[in-house]
Design an enzyme around this catalytic site. Sequence first.
Site, short mmCIF file in Angstrom:
data_model
loop_
_atom_site.label_atom_id
_atom_site.label_comp_id
_atom_site.label_asym_id
_atom_site.label_seq_id
_atom_site.Cartn_x
_atom_site.Cartn_y
_atom_site.Cartn_z
N ARG A 153 -1.63 -8.19 -21.76
CA ARG A 153 -2.11 -8.02 -22.47
C ARG A 153 -1.55 -6.75 -23.63
O ARG A 153 -1.81 -6.56 -24.74
CB ARG A 153 -3.43 -7.25 -22.27
CG ARG A 153 -3.20 -5.93 -21.44
CD ARG A 153 -4.85 -5.87 -20.86
NE ARG A 153 -5.69 -5.72 -21.91
CZ ARG A 153 -5.94 -4.87 -22.77
NH1 ARG A 153 -5.18 -3.83 -22.87
NH2 ARG A 153 -6.85 -4.69 -23.56
N GLU B 35 1.21 -7.19 8.42
CA GLU B 35 1.54 -5.77 8.80
C GLU B 35 2.71 -5.06 8.04
O GLU B 35 2.76 -4.18 7.74
CB GLU B 35 1.62 -5.67 10.37
CG GLU B 35 0.23 -5.97 10.97
CD GLU B 35 -0.99 -5.17 10.69
OE1 GLU B 35 -0.77 -3.89 10.53
OE2 GLU B 35 -1.97 -5.85 10.23
N ASP C 70 -7.24 1.31 -26.57
CA ASP C 70 -8.35 1.62 -25.72
C ASP C 70 -8.52 2.80 -25.24
O ASP C 70 -7.68 3.53 -25.33
CB ASP C 70 -8.39 0.39 -24.80
CG ASP C 70 -7.08 0.08 -24.02
OD1 ASP C 70 -6.29 1.29 -23.80
OD2 ASP C 70 -6.67 -1.09 -23.69
N PRO D 152 0.91 -1.25 -0.11
CA PRO D 152 -0.11 0.00 0.10
C PRO D 152 0.90 1.20 0.05
O PRO D 152 0.35 2.38 -0.36
CB PRO D 152 -0.73 -0.21 1.45
CG PRO D 152 -0.74 -1.52 1.65
CD PRO D 152 0.68 -1.94 1.22
C1 9D3 Z 1 -2.11 -1.01 9.08
C2 9D3 Z 1 -2.10 -0.46 8.18
N1 9D3 Z 1 -2.58 -1.07 6.69
C3 9D3 Z 1 -1.77 -0.07 5.71
C4 9D3 Z 1 -3.20 0.80 5.10
C5 9D3 Z 1 -1.38 -2.30 6.68
C6 9D3 Z 1 -1.55 -3.07 5.50
C7 9D3 Z 1 -2.79 -3.32 5.01
C8 9D3 Z 1 -3.11 -4.22 3.77
C9 9D3 Z 1 -0.48 -3.56 5.32
C10 9D3 Z 1 -0.85 -4.60 4.13
C11 9D3 Z 1 -1.93 -4.86 3.50
C12 9D3 Z 1 -2.07 -5.64 2.18
N2 9D3 Z 1 -2.31 -5.06 1.13
C13 9D3 Z 1 -1.05 -5.39 0.15
O1 9D3 Z 1 -0.28 -5.98 0.35
C14 9D3 Z 1 -1.06 -4.28 -0.90
C15 9D3 Z 1 -2.13 -3.40 -1.43
C16 9D3 Z 1 -3.39 -2.65 -0.90
O2 9D3 Z 1 -3.69 -2.95 0.29
N3 9D3 Z 1 -3.79 -1.85 -1.59
C17 9D3 Z 1 -3.37 -1.62 -2.85
N4 9D3 Z 1 -2.29 -2.10 -3.48
C18 9D3 Z 1 -2.08 -2.92 -2.65
S1 9D3 Z 1 -0.34 -3.85 -3.22
C19 9D3 Z 1 -0.09 -4.74 -1.95
#
Ligand code: 9D3
Length: 248
Positions: free
Chosen positions: A163, A125, A178, A98
Site C-alpha cells: 500500500r 519451536e 492516514d 516472536p
Molecule cells: C515456546 C515459546 N514460543 C515463543 C513465544 C515459541 C513459538 C511460538 C510461536 C515459536 C514460534 C511461534 C510462531 N510464531 C511466529 O513464527 C511468529 C510470530 C508470532 O507468533 N507473533 C508475532 N509475530 C510473529 S512473526 C512470526
Amino acid sequence: MKIHILTLFPGMFVGPFSESIINRAIDRGLVEIAIHNIRDYTSNRHHVVDDYPYGGGPGMVLKPEPLFAAVEAIRGEGGECGESEKGVSWIPVILLTPQGRLFDQRAAEELAEYEEMILVCGHYEGVDERVREHLVTDEISIGDYVLSGGELAAMVIVDTLVRQLPGALGSETSGGEDSHSSGLLEYPQYTRPQAFRGWVVPEVLLSGNHAQIAKWRREQSLLRTVKRRPDLLEKSELTDEERRLILP
Ligand code: 9D3
C-alpha cells in the site's frame, strides 16, 4: 518491488494475495510476490525440513540446509550480480519470529525502501541458530501475541509494503494520509442518513464551515488518542493550544 516468501505452507498465501489491493498491485506490475516452498529445497530423500533439537527438549527445529539453499537459489536467479535497475544489489533476509524487533509503521517505511527482499516464515519451536547468525539479516515480530507461524506475519508485512507503492491505492487516497502518519487516531466519520434511529450526526459536520469542521476533527482525534492510545501522543507534534485541550 519483489518479495520472496519462504514457507512450508504456500497454500496459505493463495487467498489473501488474490484479493483486493495486493492483487491489483500485482496485476499492475508494481510488485512481484514469489512464494517458495522450503520443502522444495531439501536434498534428502524424504524432503525432511526439521529435526530434533540437540540437547533434547520439546518440539522440532527447522534444519539449516533447505533455508540456505533457498536463499542462495533466489540470490542466484537475479542476474549475474543480482543488481536491480535501482542499483540496490543487497537483499535483506528477514526472519519472522516472536523474538524479532516489533513491526510498526516506521519499520514498514524502512522496508519499503528495498527493491527486493526475502521473508522467512518459521513454523516450529525454532529455526537452527546458524540460520539467524549467518543467513538472516533482520528479525521481525508483528506483535506480542502467539501466532502459529510466520505466514500471517508475512502477509501483514506485504500488505503494509504494497500500500506504500506509488499507484497501489486508488487515486482518491494516498498511503501517507492516514492516522498513523499524523501520529493520532482518526476522527469519527458519518454518512447519510443524518438521523438514524434517533442518533444524529454532529451539527458542525452539516454546517459547511470547513474551518470549523477541520478544528472539530482535530479535537476529536486528540481526545480519542488521549483516551485510547496516550502512548502515541509522545511522538506527535502538538500546538500549545492542543496540549491545553487534552491536559487534565
Ligand atoms: C515456546 C515459546 N514460543 C515463543 C513465544 C515459541 C513459538 C511460538 C510461536 C515459536 C514460534 C511461534 C510462531 N510464531 C511466529 O513464527 C511468529 C510470530 C508470532 O507468533 N507473533 C508475532 N509475530 C510473529 S512473526 C512470526
